[in-house]
Structure formats: C-alpha cells, structure tokens
Design a protein around this motif. Structure first.
Motif, short mmCIF file in Angstrom:
data_model
loop_
_atom_site.label_atom_id
_atom_site.label_comp_id
_atom_site.label_asym_id
_atom_site.label_seq_id
_atom_site.Cartn_x
_atom_site.Cartn_y
_atom_site.Cartn_z
N MET A 1 62.91 81.34 44.61
CA MET A 1 62.21 81.01 45.05
C MET A 1 62.03 79.30 45.36
O MET A 1 61.51 79.13 43.59
CB MET A 1 61.33 82.30 45.83
CG MET A 1 59.54 81.95 46.45
SD MET A 1 58.21 83.17 46.10
CE MET A 1 59.44 84.20 46.98
N CYS B 1 65.46 88.34 42.72
CA CYS B 1 66.31 86.31 42.09
C CYS B 1 66.86 86.54 41.43
O CYS B 1 68.10 87.02 42.28
CB CYS B 1 64.90 86.25 41.54
SG CYS B 1 64.65 84.80 41.46
N GLU C 1 62.75 86.59 36.05
CA GLU C 1 63.76 85.69 37.09
C GLU C 1 65.13 86.67 37.69
O GLU C 1 65.30 87.01 38.33
CB GLU C 1 63.99 84.55 36.51
CG GLU C 1 64.79 83.80 37.05
CD GLU C 1 64.01 82.70 38.31
OE1 GLU C 1 63.52 83.18 38.29
OE2 GLU C 1 65.21 82.35 38.91
N GLU D 1 63.36 79.94 34.22
CA GLU D 1 64.07 80.57 35.07
C GLU D 1 65.51 81.23 34.57
O GLU D 1 65.70 82.22 33.75
CB GLU D 1 64.28 79.41 36.06
CG GLU D 1 63.35 79.34 36.29
CD GLU D 1 63.23 79.58 38.01
OE1 GLU D 1 63.29 80.38 38.75
OE2 GLU D 1 62.09 78.67 39.21
N TRP D 2 66.26 80.88 35.21
CA TRP D 2 67.73 81.41 34.92
C TRP D 2 68.53 81.39 33.43
O TRP D 2 67.83 80.07 32.72
CB TRP D 2 69.39 81.31 35.66
CG TRP D 2 68.78 81.39 37.22
CD1 TRP D 2 67.37 81.69 37.13
CD2 TRP D 2 70.47 82.19 37.85
NE1 TRP D 2 68.28 81.91 38.84
CE2 TRP D 2 69.41 82.41 38.88
CE3 TRP D 2 71.24 82.50 37.61
CZ2 TRP D 2 70.43 83.60 40.19
CZ3 TRP D 2 72.12 83.56 38.11
CH2 TRP D 2 71.44 82.94 39.59
N ASP E 1 67.24 74.95 37.80
CA ASP E 1 66.91 77.04 38.40
C ASP E 1 67.90 77.69 37.71
O ASP E 1 68.13 78.05 36.72
CB ASP E 1 66.24 77.23 39.60
CG ASP E 1 65.71 78.47 39.82
OD1 ASP E 1 65.60 79.39 39.44
OD2 ASP E 1 64.65 78.36 41.02
N GLU F 1 67.36 75.27 48.73
CA GLU F 1 67.21 76.14 47.74
C GLU F 1 69.01 75.96 47.48
O GLU F 1 68.88 76.94 47.86
CB GLU F 1 66.86 76.82 47.25
CG GLU F 1 66.62 77.47 45.55
CD GLU F 1 65.31 78.71 45.09
OE1 GLU F 1 64.69 78.71 46.32
OE2 GLU F 1 65.87 78.78 43.92
CA CA Z 1 65.34 81.02 40.47
#
Ligand code: CA
Ligand code: FEO
Ligand code: CA
Length: 634
Positions: A1, A230, A320, A426-427, A514, A569
């Motif tokens: 997001m 996510c 995440e 994040e990732w 991300d 995104e």
């Molecule tokens: Ca993300």
C-alpha cells in the motif's frame, strides 16, 4: 500500500538506537564507491570473492531499458508482452458460485467473497503441472471504498462493511497456459478466498494468551479474518506466508488509548469505518481484538480444507511479510520486517529441522524457535538480539509476564533491547547463490526531524524521501548471532536539488523501493511504491509512474524493465519454474491522493486495464512473457 500511514503510524517514541554515529568516513566511501570500494573494503570481506568472480561473468540481463512514463498503461521492453488477468471482481472459480463482475461495483458482499479481492499485493505460483498449470496465490491488501461500492462511502452500511471485508485477504486461483495464453481455470477445486471474515487458527506461544481472548473467542485460539495482507513468500515446504500489515487502521480506539494501544498506532478513529457496523473493531469495547492481528499467516494452497494459521512465535508486527532461509542442518530461519517508521527487522530460528513431507509434516515447525530483533552497528557489523522471556530486560518486572506477552508486545520488547529503528522495512529477499539478505527501506521523511530519531549508519539520510536497500550476510550460517551489512543502493535522482535526494543509483532512477525478489539467476527485481500524493512533483518530478527494475547485485547496475499505469503501485512478483513467465501485480491503478476514489468519477486518473470511459480501474495481475518464449530478463 502506498498510503502514507506513516503520518499516523509513527508510534515509536522509545529512546533506543538513536545514538549511532551519523557519519562514518569509511562507510561513506563504501556507499558512494559502490562495489569497487566494497570489494576492497574491510567492511564486506564476504563479498570480495563474489565480486571478483563476477567480473568475468556474463551479464545477468540484456533487455533494453525503458524510459520513465506517465501513461495509463503497463509498458515493458521491446520483445516482451504484458497482459492483465485476474482483476478485482473476477470470479475466482468456485464451482456453482461464479458471480460475474458488475462494472458499476454493484456486486454484493456474498458475491465479492467468491470474486478476486481488491488491491493485489504479494503473489506466488504453485505448480500443478510444471510451468504450464498452477495456482496463483496472492494478497488483497486493502480496499478503496470509493471504488468498491456504488456511491462509495455514502450511506455506509453493514452490507458495505461486509463487502469491504470480503474484498480483503488472500485469493487462490488456478491458471493454465492455453493456446499460448495464460487464463484462469474456472471452476477449480483449489479456487477460494480467505477474507477478513473467515476463520484462522492461532498457534505458537501466544495462542490462548489472556491478551488474545475476546468475548467471541474466550479461548483465544480462533480469529475471524486476516487484514491488510501485504507481502508474501513461498516456504520450502510448500506453504504461503502472508504478512498482516497496517491492522491498526481498522480499529477505533476511542478517547482513552492505553500505552500499549498507542505504541501500536491505534487512534481514536481508524481509516476504515468497520467499527460502525462490526463491533469487534471497536477497541474500546473489545480491547484484545487488535492483538489478534499483525501476525504472519501460513496457508497451504494445495489443501482448500485446511484452516490457515497465524504463527505467533514469529512475533507480532505491522508485518510487511516473512521470508524463509534454511540452515545447513535444515532449520527454518524466517526474516521479517515491520513497515512503519522507526520500527524493526526480525529473524526467527526454528528449533526443529524442516521435515520431509511438505505442509502437513511441518504444521508445527514455525511454532517453536527463537525470535530475534536486529541491531545494525555503525562499524558495518550487526547483532541479532534474542527475544526470550527472562533474558536481559524481558522480564515480568518490565511488563512481560511470559513469552506470549513478549510476542504480542514485540515492539515494546524491541525498544527495551535497543534494536535499530529502521526507515520502514518492506520486502526481504535472500540471494539464491550468496545467501545475502536484502531488505527495502522504502522511505522515512521523519528521519532526523525535530524530536525524531537522528540518522544512523544503517539509515543514513535525513528526511529520507527516496528510500534505500540494505543487505547483510550472516556470520556463519543463517542462525548466526552476528552479521555484516552494507547498502546496495540509496535511491533517488541525481538531478534532485537536495543532496540527500540524489542517491547513488548506478543506472535508471527510481524512488521508494518496496517489493523485491530474486530470480534463480541472482537478478534482484525491484518494485516501487511512490505514493500518488507525492508523484510527478518536486523530487519525484522525473521519476514518473511506479515501476519495476532489474539489479545485478554483483555490479550494482539497475535497469528499468516495467512502468505501470497512472497512480498504481507495482508490488508482488513470481515466476513459473522455468522463469519464462513472470507474474507482476498492479495495485490501485488510479489511486487518488486521498486514497479514496470519487464514486462519481471513478476513472479520474486511470481506466486500467479495461480502458473504457467511466470504467473503474481494477488492480490485476500482469502476465509477462518474452515474444520468443525465452527466460525473462535475458
Ligand atoms: Ca509494500
Ligand atoms: Fe503494504 Fe508496506 O506496504
Ligand atoms: Ca510501500
């Protein structure tokens, strides 16, 4: 997001790990000098041999870079095709229950529960017949209620809440390549949805804990729903791990938040309006319900009858996602991060080895083991701090009655341990050859602001609007207590006027990394998530639409492979086992700056993928193939 919940979600006011030296000359050289400095530096001896051997190696990718774009389309390099499948609202393929999508969004909640959810995110392919037929499992992170219902948020009702809940969660579909094109298999015995209203079992040390018990679930062992899913990953034993991220936005906390609720970012009123018609999201009446979200969820894609499991041993966080490495003696090491400003990176080491026999044989693997939180030191080393009850400050005297309470209050425990506050992890991706672990730190505009944590070696930029990617190598094996680390890249644009927004990219510009994943050849694919409210102006003026790039981690070269539709995104990617088909998720095309669309003008910014006047934009999966049938990227 992309939603910049950081404005709301910045609840770490603990004082740990803000004292790192701001500037280490050796590190600055290292960061600016890229791999050449890295290979000769003392900070990263673990990469020296790798970089040297790479110099004689073949290039990892040969596609021609594409320019930045501001068009309402998916663009890929010459020689590639990109086709959308499985958009929001498509029937997933449950036999006898395949309601067609209604373009005016008038499908009801029950129909939505049998359709693909909204706002696709992490995704994985599970082969049924090699690279020709398989399952796609993907997260549906959140809803834009301006698009989801005719009339949007107007006349908010229990039915609209139920539809929003039904559009959340995880989607499982079957696909096959037929006549040269990938298509959904409808019906399929595997097709299903796990939503914000379907049952999940709690397992691990926090299952049944007093802080997990509610009026509806006095045993504290069964939760209805998964939220804000996510990123995701595939485990070596064949299951799917999904991270529950910004769960706090679903709860109304009322006027008298307690310190625990404040630390977890609950507010008087959440972003979604579920509590008006679903009382369990009223945190005043049901204070423990929010403790039942923020977990890593494990799903067995191949068993539609299996109840998914929330794995409490991995700790609670605005997860995440979670990614698995394997030690030499076959134990699982699960890396995860918490995407919120100044939160942490975690590592869980299983007690037991992975058993042969797939999902069923490993149903309790992730329930026993040790969770750690990361501290990145300024000398380029780091330490995993164990989160074990009775060790160090994690005692009853400090508010942790038992291990379950540590896992429910992971943030508070990490604060006490002195973990490093990161710029929104994040990732995470694990290099298939070197075992280096990479993590995107998407951005953090509060870094170095008044009364906020200062820069540190791992998070080196004040007002970090562009984000960066950090990587580390464990000292011996994945379960090691120490590691060495450095930065792969600081994102940015060399044309930016502010020095700290320039970055040090070797190749094509991007911002706000991300999603990341490695293919089998060691290409790191990087996806971006610049918020719609920040695009096309100021520092982002030249960056264009969100995009996906390929990086050769041996040289640091970064090359743009895909640009997405307006205000979308790019998030989530997976491949068939032959790497000749790539699946990439396009999330929230046409997102508005407020992140709620105007139902009177749903196509104001995007009509993707339908491209017809007035059409609602729909998140979808894009199938990417090479026209000559070759491996993606080469
Ligand atoms: Ca993300
Ligand atoms: Fe759902 Fe942190 O992005
Ligand atoms: Ca993001």
């Amino acid at each position: 997001m992309s939603k910049d919940f950081e404005q709301m979600e910045s609840s770490n006011d603990s004082t740990n790990a803000t004292i790192h030296a701001v500037s280490d000359p050796a590190r600055r050289v290292f960061v600016q000098g890229g791999m050449a400095a890295l290979a000769t530096g003392v900070l990263a001896p673990w990469l020296t041999g790798y970089a040297t051997s790479a110099q004689a190696a073949q290039p990892l990718f040969t596609f021609k870079s594409i320019p930045t774009a501001m068009t309402d389309a998916v663009v890929v390099p010459d020689g590639y095709t990109a086709e959308a499948i499985a958009p929001w609202g498509e029937p997933v393929g449950i036999a006898g229950n395949m309601p067609a999508f209604k373009a005016d969004a008038s499908n009801n909640a029950a129909e939505q529960a049998a359709q693909v959810g909204m706002h696709h995110d992490g995704i994985h392919y599970y082969p049924l017949d090699g690279s020709r037929r398989g399952l796609l499992v993907f997260n549906n992170e959140y809803t834009d209620d301006g698009l989801l219902h005719p009339g949007g948020m107007a006349n908010w009702s229990a039915e609209k809440v139920r539809k929003s809940q039904a559009a959340h969660g995880v989607t499982v579909i079957e696909i096959e390549a037929r006549d040269g094109r990938w298509q959904m298999v409808q019906p399929s015995r595997f097709a299903r949805r796990h939503t914000a209203a379907s049952p999940f079992t709690l397992q691990g040390p926090a299952a049944g804990h007093s802080l997990m018990r509610t009026a509806a679930d006095p045993a504290g062992r069964t939760v209805l729903g998964t939220l804000n899913n996510c990123a995701s990953s595939k485990t070596p034993w064949g299951t799917y791990l999904s991270g529950e991220e910004n769960f706090m936005n679903y709860f109304d906390g009322g006027d008298a938040l307690d310190p625990h609720q404040r630390r977890w970012g609950l507010r008087k009123t959440g972003f979604y309006r579920w509590p008006l018609h679903d009382e369990r999201f009223n945190a005043v009446k049901h204070p423990n319900e929010s403790n039942r979200f923020g977990w890593v969820v494990e799903i067995d894609p191949m068993d539609p009858t299996a109840t998914p499991i929330k794995r409490t041993a991995l700790g609670r966080a605005a997860h995440e996602g979670a990614w698995v490495a394997v030690t030499k003696d076959h134990r699982a090491v699960v890396y995860s991060g918490e995407d919120a400003r100044f939160e942490y990176i975690y590592k869980f080491v299983s007690r037991d080895p992975i058993a042969p026999g797939g999902a069923k044989a490993n149903r309790e693997l992730l329930d026993r083991g040790t969770l750690h939180v990361a501290r990145f030191d300024e000398d380029g080393t780091g330490r995993w701090l164990p989160m074990v009850h009775g060790q160090g400050p994690l005692t009853a005297a400090n508010g942790f009655a038992d291990q379950g309470e540590i896992l429910i209050k992971t943030r508070q425990a990490s604060d006490l341990l002195g973990a490093t506050k990161m710029d929104r992890p994040e990732w995470i991706a694990i290099h298939p050859q070197t075992g280096e672990i990479y993590c995107t730190l998407t951005h953090n505009s509060a870094r170095g602001a008044k009364d906020m944590p200062a820069t540190d070696a791992a998070n080196p930029r004040q007002d970090n609007v562009m984000g960066h990617i950090i990587r580390w190598k464990e000292a011996a094996d994945f379960d090691a207590p120490t590691f060495t680390w450095n930065h792969l890249v600081l994102a940015g644009d060399p044309a930016a006027t502010r020095a700290e927004a320039k970055g040090n990219i070797k190749g094509d510009i991007f911002a706000c990394p991300d999603g990341i994943a490695f293919d089998a050849r060691g290409v790191l694919w990087i996806q971006t998530d610049v918020s719609a409210s920040a695009m096309y102006k100021g520092k982002m003026e030249r960056i264009g639409n969100n995009q996906m790039l390929a990086c050769d981690p041996r040289t640091g070269e970064i090359r743009r492979f895909l640009t997405g539709p307006t205000n979308c995104e790019i998030t989530g990617l997976t491949w068939t086992p032959d790497y000749r088909t790539m699946f990439v998720n396009i999330q929230h095309p046409g997102e508005t700056p407020s992140e709620r669309s105007d139902p009177e003008q749903p196509d104001r910014y995007s009509r993707w993928p339908g491209n017809t006047a007035g059409a609602r934009p729909r998140s979808a999966t894009v199938v990417i193939r090479k026209r000559d049938g070759g491996v993606i990227g080469i």
